[in-house]
Design an enzyme around this catalytic site. Structure first.
Site, PDB file in Angstrom:
ATOM      1  N   CYS A  71       6.313  -7.162   7.509  1.00 14.98           N
ATOM      2  CA  CYS A  71       7.411  -6.652   8.326  1.00 14.98           C
ATOM      3  C   CYS A  71       7.812  -7.723   9.323  1.00 14.98           C
ATOM      4  O   CYS A  71       6.963  -8.439   9.853  1.00 14.98           O
ATOM      5  CB  CYS A  71       6.985  -5.388   9.067  1.00 14.98           C
ATOM      6  SG  CYS A  71       8.345  -4.568   9.931  1.00 14.98           S
TER       7      CYS A  71
ATOM      8  N   CYS B 203       6.249  -5.340  15.999  1.00 17.73           N
ATOM      9  CA  CYS B 203       5.886  -4.357  17.030  1.00 17.73           C
ATOM     10  C   CYS B 203       4.444  -4.663  17.466  1.00 17.73           C
ATOM     11  O   CYS B 203       3.572  -4.915  16.637  1.00 17.73           O
ATOM     12  CB  CYS B 203       6.003  -2.937  16.487  1.00 17.73           C
ATOM     13  SG  CYS B 203       7.701  -2.530  16.018  1.00 17.73           S
TER      14      CYS B 203
ATOM     15  N   SER C 212      11.161   5.404  15.433  1.00 17.13           N
ATOM     16  CA  SER C 212       9.935   5.009  16.133  1.00 17.13           C
ATOM     17  C   SER C 212      10.298   4.630  17.558  1.00 17.13           C
ATOM     18  O   SER C 212      10.749   3.526  17.820  1.00 17.13           O
ATOM     19  CB  SER C 212       9.282   3.835  15.398  1.00 17.13           C
ATOM     20  OG  SER C 212       8.867   4.266  14.128  1.00 17.13           O
ATOM     21  N   LEU C 213      10.106   5.562  18.471  1.00 15.47           N
ATOM     22  CA  LEU C 213      10.615   5.390  19.841  1.00 15.47           C
ATOM     23  C   LEU C 213       9.597   4.664  20.720  1.00 15.47           C
ATOM     24  O   LEU C 213       9.869   3.589  21.245  1.00 15.47           O
ATOM     25  CB  LEU C 213      10.946   6.775  20.409  1.00 15.47           C
ATOM     26  CG  LEU C 213      11.703   6.795  21.721  1.00 15.47           C
ATOM     27  CD1 LEU C 213      13.092   6.177  21.566  1.00 15.47           C
ATOM     28  CD2 LEU C 213      11.822   8.223  22.255  1.00 15.47           C
ATOM     29  N   HIS C 214       8.471   5.275  20.944  1.00 17.86           N
ATOM     30  CA  HIS C 214       7.293   4.672  21.593  1.00 17.86           C
ATOM     31  C   HIS C 214       7.419   4.329  23.076  1.00 17.86           C
ATOM     32  O   HIS C 214       6.417   4.015  23.729  1.00 17.86           O
ATOM     33  CB  HIS C 214       6.812   3.427  20.841  1.00 17.86           C
ATOM     34  CG  HIS C 214       6.592   3.644  19.388  1.00 17.86           C
ATOM     35  ND1 HIS C 214       5.907   4.734  18.890  1.00 17.86           N
ATOM     36  CD2 HIS C 214       6.979   2.920  18.301  1.00 17.86           C
ATOM     37  CE1 HIS C 214       5.877   4.659  17.563  1.00 17.86           C
ATOM     38  NE2 HIS C 214       6.522   3.585  17.191  1.00 17.86           N
TER      39      HIS C 214
ATOM     40  N   SER D 252      12.273   6.132   7.962  1.00 12.73           N
ATOM     41  CA  SER D 252      11.829   5.847   9.328  1.00 12.73           C
ATOM     42  C   SER D 252      12.295   4.467   9.760  1.00 12.73           C
ATOM     43  O   SER D 252      12.225   3.504   8.994  1.00 12.73           O
ATOM     44  CB  SER D 252      10.295   5.908   9.366  1.00 12.73           C
ATOM     45  OG  SER D 252       9.818   5.736  10.677  1.00 12.73           O
TER      46      SER D 252
ATOM     47  N   GLY E  57       6.696  -2.167   6.331  1.00 14.62           N
ATOM     48  CA  GLY E  57       8.069  -2.671   6.340  1.00 14.62           C
ATOM     49  C   GLY E  57       9.049  -1.814   7.110  1.00 14.62           C
ATOM     50  O   GLY E  57       8.728  -0.696   7.542  1.00 14.62           O
ATOM     51  N   GLU E  58      10.250  -2.350   7.298  1.00 11.94           N
ATOM     52  CA  GLU E  58      11.337  -1.641   7.966  1.00 11.94           C
ATOM     53  C   GLU E  58      12.375  -1.287   6.892  1.00 11.94           C
ATOM     54  O   GLU E  58      13.117  -2.162   6.426  1.00 11.94           O
ATOM     55  CB  GLU E  58      11.946  -2.546   9.063  1.00 11.94           C
ATOM     56  CG  GLU E  58      13.260  -2.075   9.628  1.00 11.94           C
ATOM     57  CD  GLU E  58      13.256  -0.644  10.159  1.00 11.94           C
ATOM     58  OE1 GLU E  58      12.338  -0.256  10.893  1.00 11.94           O
ATOM     59  OE2 GLU E  58      14.203   0.096   9.811  1.00 11.94           O
TER      60      GLU E  58
ATOM     61  N   GLU F 278       0.816  -1.209   0.000  1.00 11.57           N
ATOM     62  CA  GLU F 278       0.000   0.000   0.000  1.00 11.57           C
ATOM     63  C   GLU F 278       0.850   1.259   0.000  1.00 11.57           C
ATOM     64  O   GLU F 278       1.940   1.295   0.559  1.00 11.57           O
ATOM     65  CB  GLU F 278      -0.891   0.001   1.244  1.00 11.57           C
ATOM     66  CG  GLU F 278      -1.800  -1.206   1.242  1.00 11.57           C
ATOM     67  CD  GLU F 278      -2.771  -1.195   2.402  1.00 11.57           C
ATOM     68  OE1 GLU F 278      -3.382  -2.232   2.641  1.00 11.57           O
ATOM     69  OE2 GLU F 278      -2.914  -0.146   3.046  1.00 11.57           O
TER      70      GLU F 278
ATOM     71  N   CYS G  82       3.482   8.360   1.468  1.00  8.98           N
ATOM     72  CA  CYS G  82       3.966   7.377   2.430  1.00  8.98           C
ATOM     73  C   CYS G  82       4.210   6.068   1.671  1.00  8.98           C
ATOM     74  O   CYS G  82       3.289   5.477   1.111  1.00  8.98           O
ATOM     75  CB  CYS G  82       2.902   7.207   3.512  1.00  8.98           C
ATOM     76  SG  CYS G  82       3.407   6.098   4.817  1.00  8.98           S
TER      77      CYS G  82
ATOM     78  N   ASN H  35      -3.858   4.052  16.206  1.00 13.18           N
ATOM     79  CA  ASN H  35      -4.954   3.648  15.315  1.00 13.18           C
ATOM     80  C   ASN H  35      -5.335   2.221  15.650  1.00 13.18           C
ATOM     81  O   ASN H  35      -4.566   1.305  15.383  1.00 13.18           O
ATOM     82  CB  ASN H  35      -4.511   3.726  13.849  1.00 13.18           C
ATOM     83  CG  ASN H  35      -4.326   5.158  13.403  1.00 13.18           C
ATOM     84  OD1 ASN H  35      -5.210   5.987  13.568  1.00 13.18           O
ATOM     85  ND2 ASN H  35      -3.159   5.448  12.871  1.00 13.18           N
TER      86      ASN H  35
ATOM     87  N   CYS I 161       1.277  -2.742  15.927  1.00  6.08           N
ATOM     88  CA  CYS I 161       1.267  -2.462  14.486  1.00  6.08           C
ATOM     89  C   CYS I 161       0.698  -3.646  13.718  1.00  6.08           C
ATOM     90  O   CYS I 161       1.178  -4.771  13.839  1.00  6.08           O
ATOM     91  CB  CYS I 161       2.690  -2.167  14.003  1.00  6.08           C
ATOM     92  SG  CYS I 161       2.782  -1.880  12.218  1.00  6.08           S
TER      93      CYS I 161
ATOM     94  N   CYS J 108      -1.787   5.222   9.868  1.00  2.91           N
ATOM     95  CA  CYS J 108      -0.513   4.663  10.355  1.00  2.91           C
ATOM     96  C   CYS J 108      -0.579   3.287  11.004  1.00  2.91           C
ATOM     97  O   CYS J 108      -1.412   3.062  11.877  1.00  2.91           O
ATOM     98  CB  CYS J 108      -0.008   5.566  11.463  1.00  2.91           C
ATOM     99  SG  CYS J 108       1.537   6.271  11.172  1.00  2.91           S
TER     100      CYS J 108
HETATM  101  N1  SAH Z   1       9.384   0.173  10.406  1.00  4.97           N
HETATM  102  C1  SAH Z   1       9.530   1.595  10.308  1.00  4.97           C
HETATM  103  C2  SAH Z   1       8.605   2.180   9.282  1.00  4.97           C
HETATM  104  C3  SAH Z   1       7.127   2.096   9.628  1.00  4.97           C
HETATM  105  S1  SAH Z   1       6.628   3.701   9.929  1.00  4.97           S
HETATM  106  C4  SAH Z   1       9.365   2.206  11.682  1.00  4.97           C
HETATM  107  O1  SAH Z   1       9.039   1.493  12.607  1.00  4.97           O
HETATM  108  O2  SAH Z   1       9.633   3.388  11.839  1.00  4.97           O
HETATM  109  C5  SAH Z   1       5.085   3.572  10.562  1.00  4.97           C
HETATM  110  C6  SAH Z   1       4.927   4.352  11.849  1.00  4.97           C
HETATM  111  O3  SAH Z   1       3.623   4.095  12.336  1.00  4.97           O
HETATM  112  C7  SAH Z   1       5.878   3.877  12.924  1.00  4.97           C
HETATM  113  O4  SAH Z   1       6.277   4.915  13.764  1.00  4.97           O
HETATM  114  C8  SAH Z   1       5.004   2.919  13.674  1.00  4.97           C
HETATM  115  O5  SAH Z   1       5.503   2.678  14.942  1.00  4.97           O
HETATM  116  C9  SAH Z   1       3.694   3.640  13.650  1.00  4.97           C
HETATM  117  N2  SAH Z   1       2.553   2.759  13.920  1.00  4.97           N
HETATM  118  C10 SAH Z   1       2.491   1.441  13.732  1.00  4.97           C
HETATM  119  N3  SAH Z   1       1.288   0.967  14.092  1.00  4.97           N
HETATM  120  C11 SAH Z   1       0.559   2.011  14.512  1.00  4.97           C
HETATM  121  C12 SAH Z   1      -0.779   2.161  14.976  1.00  4.97           C
HETATM  122  N4  SAH Z   1      -1.599   1.117  15.077  1.00  4.97           N
HETATM  123  N5  SAH Z   1      -1.182   3.398  15.297  1.00  4.97           N
HETATM  124  C13 SAH Z   1      -0.372   4.456  15.156  1.00  4.97           C
HETATM  125  N6  SAH Z   1       0.884   4.375  14.715  1.00  4.97           N
HETATM  126  C14 SAH Z   1       1.355   3.174  14.396  1.00  4.97           C
END
Ligand code: SAH
Length: 378
Positions: free
Chosen positions: A124, A128, A231-233, A209, A177-178, A104, A117, A309, A131, A352
Site C-alpha cells: 500500500c 498510515c 478509515s477515519l481514525h 473501504s 491496499g487502498e 492475503e 476480507c 492490533n 498499519c 486488521c
Molecule cells: N486502505 C483501505 C483499506 C484497508 S482496510 C482503508 O484504509 O480503509 C483495513 C482497515 O484496518 C482500515 O480501517 C485500517 O485503518 C485498519 N487498520 C490498519 N492497521 C491496523 C491495525 N494495526 N490495527 C487495527 N486496525 C488497523
C-alpha cells in the site's frame, strides 16, 4: 472438475484470463471472437458458480468453441501457498501471484454471516502510521482477475469444508491496499461479486473501504452502489495528517463533504461505516469522542471501533477496554450505531492492518522495522 486444490501457476502466454472479466467484458470478449453474447453468462456461471476452470468440462459449450477458448484464453486463479483455519473459525489464505508477490485473504465467520476480507494491491502506498501493510511499501495494483480470484478460491474451499453456514455472504475490500487507488480493476471485480450469474452478492453486502481518496469516492458513487467504509481514525487534521497521511491532500472537511455527496447518491441511504482504530493516549479521549459526534452529524453512520492490533516497531499500544467502552458510551449516547470489533484469527496472524503478504520491498522506511506480523479484525 478442476477446483482450487488443483491449481497450477498461470502460463506466461499472455492469453486473457477470463476469471477477471465482468459481464460486459466477457460479452465484448465473445463478440470480438465472432461468437454470440450469451456465451458470456454461460462462462461466468461455469467459472464462478460451478468453480470449473477447465474448458473441456463446460458441457454446454460446443467442442469447437472449447478448442478456440483453449487457444485464445485461460482461466487461471492464484496459487495457494498458505491455508489455515484459526481456533475461532477464521480462515486465512496467502496467495502467490505469477510474479512471486504474495497477498492475503481472510474469511471471518460470524453467527449470521461470513465475511471475506479481500486485498486490492500488493502492499500500500498510503503509509498510515499504525498499519503494517503500509510499512512494507507499495509494489503494484492487483488485476481484476487477481482480486476476484481471492473470492473464487475462498468460495471453492469453503464449499469443500462441507460445513453448514461456511459461505461468503459479505465481502469487504479491507485487505491489503487502498481499493480506490486501483479503481477500475476493483470496480470490475466488485461487479463480478454482485453478478447473479457469479456470486450474486447484493449491494448492501459488498463494502469498499478507503482511507479517504476524495475524487475516487465521488467516482465510486457514480458507478457502483456498494457500501462505503471510511478509515477515519482522527477528528482533527493535525492528528489525521500524522496517522493517515493522505489527509494532507484531502483534509477532513473535504472528506466529510465527500461522504455526504456519496450518501446522497445512493439509491437507499445505507449507512457509511467509519473505522476508528483505538490507539492508547492518541485518539481515544472522551473529548475526541465528542468531537467525533460533531464531525459526523447529519450522516447515516455506522461506527466501527477497532482495537489496535499491535506489531513490532509500531510505536503504538491498544486502548484499554475501559477506555474503549468510555469512548463508545459517548458516541452511542449521541445515537450513533456503534460496533466495537473483536480481534479475530490472531492465532494465525489474521487481524486488521496486519496483513503484509510478501512484498518486493520498495520502501526505504520499511528496512528500519522488524518483520511485522499480520492479521485481521472483525
Ligand atoms: N486502505 C483501505 C483499506 C484497508 S482496510 C482503508 O484504509 O480503509 C483495513 C482497515 O484496518 C482500515 O480501517 C485500517 O485503518 C485498519 N487498520 C490498519 N492497521 C491496523 C491495525 N494495526 N490495527 C487495527 N486496525 C488497523
Amino acid at each position: 472438475m478442476a477446483t482450487a486444490s488443483a491449481i497450477v501457476k498461470p502460463p506466461a502466454s499472455g492469453r486473457p484470463n477470463l476469471l477477471g472479466l465482468d459481464r460486459a467484458g466477457m460479452e465484448a470478449f465473445f463478440v470480438d471472437m465472432g461468437e454470440q453474447r450469451f456465451r458470456a453468462s454461460q462462462l461466468i456461471k461455469w467459472i464462478h458458480q460451478q468453480g470449473v476452470i477447465d474448458f473441456d468440462a463446460m458441457s454446454n459449450v460446443s467442442k469447437a468453441l472449447r478448442e478456440r477458448l483453449r487457444q485464445h484464453a485461460c482461466v487461471t486463479p492464484l496459487e495457494i501457498v498458505f491455508d489455515e483455519i484459526s481456533r475461532d473459525g477464521t480462515r486465512k489464505w496467502v496467495l502467490e501471484l505469477a510474479d512471486g508477490n504474495q497477498i492475503e485473504t481472510v474469511y471471518i465467520p460470524e453467527t449470521d454471516r461470513g465475511t471475506l476480507c479481500v486485498s486490492s494491491q500488493v502492499g500500500c502506498a498510503l503509509d498510515c502510521s499504525f498499519c503494517s501493510t503500509g510499512r512494507r511499501g507499495f509494489n503494484r495494483n492487483l488485476s481484476s482477475a487477481e482480486i476476484i480470484s481471492q473470492v473464487w478460491i475462498a468460495s471453492q474451499l469453503l464449499r469443500e469444508e462441507k460445513k453448514p453456514g461456511r459461505t461468503i455472504t459479505n465481502v469487504v475490500m479491507m485487505g491489503m491496499g487502498e481499493p480506490l487507488l486501483n479503481f477500475d480493476n476493483m470496480v470490475t471485480a466488485v461487479r463480478i461479486m454482485m453478478d447473479d450469474f457469479a456470486y450474486g452478492l447484493s449491494k448492501r453486502r459488498v463494502t469498499v473501504s478507503t482511507a479517504g481518496v476524495v475524487p475516487a469516492m465521488d467516482r465510486l458513487g457514480d458507478v457502483l452502489d456498494s457500501r462505503l467504509a471510511v478509515s477515519l481514525h482522527a477528528t482533527n487534521d493535525e492528528l489525521r495528517n500524522e496517522l493517515v497521511p493522505i489527509n494532507k491532500k484531502y483534509p477532513l472537511k473535504e472528506l466529510i463533504a465527500a461522504c455526504h455527496r456519496f450518501s446522497e447518491k445512493q439509491s437507499a441511504r445505507t449507512r457509511i461505516t467509519f473505522e476508528y482504530v483505538m490507539l492508547d493516549g492518541v485518539n481515544d479521549s472522551p473529548q475526541q469522542a465528542h468531537t467525533l459526534v460533531r464531525l459526523l452529524k447529519g450522516l447515516p453512520v455506522m461506527m466501527n471501533l477497532i482495537p489496535f492490533n499491535p506489531f513490532a516497531g509500531s510505536g503504538y499500544t491498544t486502548s484499554s477496554s475501559e477506555r474503549i467502552e468510555a469512548f463508545a458510551k459517548i458516541i452511542i449516547a449521541a445515537d450513533m450505531t456503534t460496533v466495537v470489533r473483536r480481534t479475530r484469527g490472531d492465532d494465525i496472524d489474521a487481524a486488521c492492518g496486519q496483513l503484509v503478504g510478501k512484498v518486493a520491498d520498495k520502501s526505504r522506511r520499511a528496512r528500519r522495522f522488524a518483520e511485522p506480523r499480520f492479521g485481521m479484525t472483525s
